[in-house]
Design a protein around this motif. Structure first.
Motif, PDB file in Angstrom:
ATOM      1  N   GLY A 248      33.163  43.129  46.481  1.00  0.00           N
ATOM      2  CA  GLY A 248      33.905  42.205  45.632  1.00  0.00           C
ATOM      3  C   GLY A 248      35.374  42.224  46.013  1.00  0.00           C
ATOM      4  N   LEU A 249      36.176  41.314  45.440  1.00  0.00           N
ATOM      5  CA  LEU A 249      37.587  41.171  45.806  1.00  0.00           C
ATOM      6  C   LEU A 249      38.449  41.077  44.557  1.00  0.00           C
ATOM      7  N   VAL A 250      39.532  41.854  44.524  1.00  0.00           N
ATOM      8  CA  VAL A 250      40.525  41.772  43.452  1.00  0.00           C
ATOM      9  C   VAL A 250      41.907  41.840  44.099  1.00  0.00           C
ATOM     10  N   GLY A 251      42.668  40.773  43.967  1.00  0.00           N
ATOM     11  CA  GLY A 251      43.988  40.769  44.594  1.00  0.00           C
ATOM     12  C   GLY A 251      44.902  41.843  44.041  1.00  0.00           C
ATOM     13  N   GLY A 252      45.016  41.916  42.711  1.00  0.00           N
ATOM     14  CA  GLY A 252      45.821  42.950  42.075  1.00  0.00           C
ATOM     15  C   GLY A 252      45.125  43.460  40.833  1.00  0.00           C
ATOM     16  N   TYR A 253      44.966  44.786  40.728  1.00  0.00           N
ATOM     17  CA  TYR A 253      44.243  45.400  39.605  1.00  0.00           C
ATOM     18  C   TYR A 253      45.164  46.352  38.862  1.00  0.00           C
ATOM     19  N   SER A 254      45.177  46.227  37.538  1.00  0.00           N
ATOM     20  CA  SER A 254      45.887  47.171  36.688  1.00  0.00           C
ATOM     21  C   SER A 254      44.969  47.616  35.566  1.00  0.00           C
ATOM     22  N   ALA A 255      44.764  48.915  35.429  1.00  0.00           N
ATOM     23  CA  ALA A 255      43.841  49.428  34.419  1.00  0.00           C
ATOM     24  C   ALA A 255      44.379  49.228  33.009  1.00  0.00           C
ATOM     25  N   ALA A 256      45.711  49.366  32.832  1.00  0.00           N
ATOM     26  CA  ALA A 256      46.267  49.278  31.486  1.00  0.00           C
ATOM     27  C   ALA A 256      47.520  48.416  31.414  1.00  0.00           C
ATOM     28  N   GLY A 257      48.089  48.053  32.552  1.00  0.00           N
ATOM     29  CA  GLY A 257      49.296  47.253  32.572  1.00  0.00           C
ATOM     30  C   GLY A 257      48.996  45.783  32.798  1.00  0.00           C
ATOM     31  N   ASN A 258      49.982  45.078  33.349  1.00  0.00           N
ATOM     32  CA  ASN A 258      49.860  43.650  33.595  1.00  0.00           C
ATOM     33  C   ASN A 258      49.492  43.370  35.048  1.00  0.00           C
ATOM     34  N   ALA A 259      48.781  42.281  35.270  1.00  0.00           N
ATOM     35  CA  ALA A 259      48.476  41.788  36.617  1.00  0.00           C
ATOM     36  C   ALA A 259      49.163  40.432  36.778  1.00  0.00           C
ATOM     37  N   ILE A 260      50.180  40.382  37.647  1.00  0.00           N
ATOM     38  CA  ILE A 260      51.049  39.211  37.725  1.00  0.00           C
ATOM     39  C   ILE A 260      51.207  38.768  39.176  1.00  0.00           C
ATOM     40  N   SER A 261      50.962  37.485  39.422  1.00  0.00           N
ATOM     41  CA  SER A 261      51.252  36.845  40.715  1.00  0.00           C
ATOM     42  C   SER A 261      50.541  37.512  41.881  1.00  0.00           C
ATOM     43  N   ASN A 262      49.301  37.895  41.682  1.00  0.00           N
ATOM     44  CA  ASN A 262      48.463  38.400  42.762  1.00  0.00           C
ATOM     45  C   ASN A 262      47.591  37.259  43.288  1.00  0.00           C
ATOM     46  N   GLN A 263      47.088  37.431  44.524  1.00  0.00           N
ATOM     47  CA  GLN A 263      46.314  36.339  45.082  1.00  0.00           C
ATOM     48  C   GLN A 263      45.222  36.822  46.038  1.00  0.00           C
ATOM     49  N   VAL A 264      44.160  36.016  46.108  1.00  0.00           N
ATOM     50  CA  VAL A 264      43.086  36.212  47.070  1.00  0.00           C
ATOM     51  C   VAL A 264      42.924  34.911  47.833  1.00  0.00           C
ATOM     52  N   SER A 265      42.869  34.990  49.166  1.00  0.00           N
ATOM     53  CA  SER A 265      42.689  33.810  50.010  1.00  0.00           C
ATOM     54  C   SER A 265      41.514  34.038  50.948  1.00  0.00           C
ATOM     55  N   LEU A 266      40.571  33.092  50.950  1.00  0.00           N
ATOM     56  CA  LEU A 266      39.422  33.136  51.841  1.00  0.00           C
ATOM     57  C   LEU A 266      39.462  31.899  52.728  1.00  0.00           C
ATOM     58  N   SER A 267      39.181  32.108  54.028  1.00  0.00           N
ATOM     59  CA  SER A 267      39.270  30.974  54.944  1.00  0.00           C
ATOM     60  C   SER A 267      38.286  31.138  56.088  1.00  0.00           C
ATOM     61  N   GLY A 268      37.570  30.043  56.413  1.00  0.00           N
ATOM     62  CA  GLY A 268      36.719  30.013  57.594  1.00  0.00           C
ATOM     63  C   GLY A 268      35.519  30.917  57.547  1.00  0.00           C
ATOM     64  N   LEU A 269      34.990  31.201  56.358  1.00  0.00           N
ATOM     65  CA  LEU A 269      33.831  32.084  56.234  1.00  0.00           C
ATOM     66  C   LEU A 269      32.554  31.287  56.458  1.00  0.00           C
ATOM     67  N   THR A 270      31.743  31.739  57.388  1.00  0.00           N
ATOM     68  CA  THR A 270      30.515  31.018  57.741  1.00  0.00           C
ATOM     69  C   THR A 270      29.263  31.664  57.162  1.00  0.00           C
ATOM     70  N   ASP A 271      29.365  32.917  56.722  1.00  0.00           N
ATOM     71  CA  ASP A 271      28.216  33.609  56.140  1.00  0.00           C
ATOM     72  C   ASP A 271      28.294  33.481  54.623  1.00  0.00           C
ATOM     73  N   PRO A 272      27.331  32.853  53.987  1.00  0.00           N
ATOM     74  CA  PRO A 272      27.380  32.700  52.524  1.00  0.00           C
ATOM     75  C   PRO A 272      27.316  34.021  51.771  1.00  0.00           C
ATOM     76  N   ASP A 273      26.844  35.093  52.429  1.00  0.00           N
ATOM     77  CA  ASP A 273      26.732  36.400  51.787  1.00  0.00           C
ATOM     78  C   ASP A 273      27.883  37.330  52.148  1.00  0.00           C
ATOM     79  N   THR A 274      29.020  36.785  52.505  1.00  0.00           N
ATOM     80  CA  THR A 274      30.189  37.608  52.842  1.00  0.00           C
ATOM     81  C   THR A 274      30.543  38.557  51.704  1.00  0.00           C
ATOM     82  N   ILE A 275      30.457  38.076  50.472  1.00  0.00           N
ATOM     83  CA  ILE A 275      30.814  38.884  49.298  1.00  0.00           C
ATOM     84  C   ILE A 275      29.527  39.192  48.547  1.00  0.00           C
ATOM     85  N   SER A 276      29.052  40.418  48.634  1.00  0.00           N
ATOM     86  CA  SER A 276      27.719  40.738  48.132  1.00  0.00           C
ATOM     87  C   SER A 276      27.622  40.659  46.615  1.00  0.00           C
ATOM     88  N   SER A 277      28.696  40.996  45.902  1.00  0.00           N
ATOM     89  CA  SER A 277      28.661  40.914  44.434  1.00  0.00           C
ATOM     90  C   SER A 277      28.994  39.521  43.938  1.00  0.00           C
TER      91      SER A 277
END
Length: 321
Positions: A248-277
């Protein structure tokens, strides 16, 4: 005459500065096989570790494993006092670092660990490069670009171009204290990482502006740009994925604080099962606020996604997906 006096005064100050700092040591290069393993236990009591000199060389070192087995840990530079640790490199080209131990480019127990990338490119570049000969390198435990108990870790880089890492890969890590993980980086283009991949993480501090990049390879767990594991905010962290497989993918994780202005970018993926979860979060907060987090997917037809959110929090969550 005045100019001559000024020059002499400058030289006197320079000489005093050098001799007043007994902890300054010369940078060295260690190549294994060839170099001897540590003459005694390292600061964690492990025998058979590989590190520069007698453990007091903390900056500007290069440690290279070309083949063979290192039964203990591999360090680029380490200190147990208040020295800073910076500009070290560890290169695992075709060898094995033993089971249950670590590869760490820079380690500072109470201070600051900072292994900056300064343009050198050896075996893929960066202060830690694993897999110069793909498939032949192995690390029995985790890989850290830099680690500090208390101080910040910043500008550390880990590059994986092959081989197998049996546990986690982290650009910069603060396991104790309130130090932040800032501007650390992990790049993976091939090989196998059986654990988690994180650009930068702090157990009790914040995670800021860290990045994880996956061009290829297989990752057995999740990928995080930055993670604040117990307290602190996660802000400005990012993930870029153009290939490979992961959980799985999480750009920015905070257990108890704030998550601000994080990002995930995916590009050109040809396998539909790239992300197993099939789970994607730009930012995830176990606290009260996830704000301005984004997920962007380009040119990846058929990609399987079950859970997708720009931001998720126990309180307020806003973001773009």
């Amino acid at each position: 005459m005045n100019r001559r006096i000024s020059v002499l005064l400058w030289l006197a100050h320079f000489v005093f500065f050098i001799f007043a700092l007994p902890n300054i040591t010369l940078a060295i290069t260690v190549v294994y096989p060839g170099a001897s393993l540590g003459p005694g236990p390292d600061m964690f009591g492990r025998l058979g570790s590989l590190f520069p000199g007698n453990g007091i060389n903390v900056s500007g070192n290069t440690v290279i494993v070309n083949s063979g087995v290192v039964p203990g840990s591999v360090y680029g530079g380490m200190t147990s006092d208040s020295q800073n640790v910076f500009d070290n490199q560890v290169l695992i080209r075709d060898g094995v670092a033993g089971s249950g131990v670590y590869v760490i480019s820079g380690l500072s127990l109470p201070g600051i660990a900072a292994d900056t990338v300064d343009g050198r490119t050896i075996s893929g570049g960066g202060p830690i490069a694993v897999g110069g000969l793909p498939g032949n390198s192995a690390v029995g435990s985790s890989v850290y670009g830099g680690a500090s108990n208390g101080g910040e870790v910043f500008n550390n880089t880990v590059t994986i171009t092959g081989g197998t890492i049996n546990m986690d890969v982290t650009g910069g890590f603060v396991p104790l204290g309130l130090g932040a993980a800032r501007a650390n980086r992990v790049e993976i283009s091939a090989g196998n990482v059986l654990g988690r991949v994180t650009g930068g993480s702090s157990r009790s501090g914040g995670a800021y502006d860290n990045i994880a990049i996956v061009f290829g390879g297989d990752i057995g767990s999740d990928v995080y740009g930055g993670a604040a594991l117990i307290s602190g905010d996660a802000s400005g962290n990012s993930i870029l994925v153009t290939g490979g497989h992961m959980h799985g993918l999480v750009g920015g994780y905070s257990a108890a604080g704030n998550a601000i202005s994080n990002q995930v970018s995916l590009s050109g993926l040809t396998d539909p099962d790239t992300i197993s979860s099939s789970s994607l979060y730009g930012g995830y907060s176990g606290g009260s606020l996830a704000l301005g987090n984004t997920v962007t997917i380009l040119d990846s037809p058929g990609l399987k996604i079950a859970t997708l959110a720009g931001g998720r929090a126990n309180g307020d969550a806003t973001g773009t997906a």
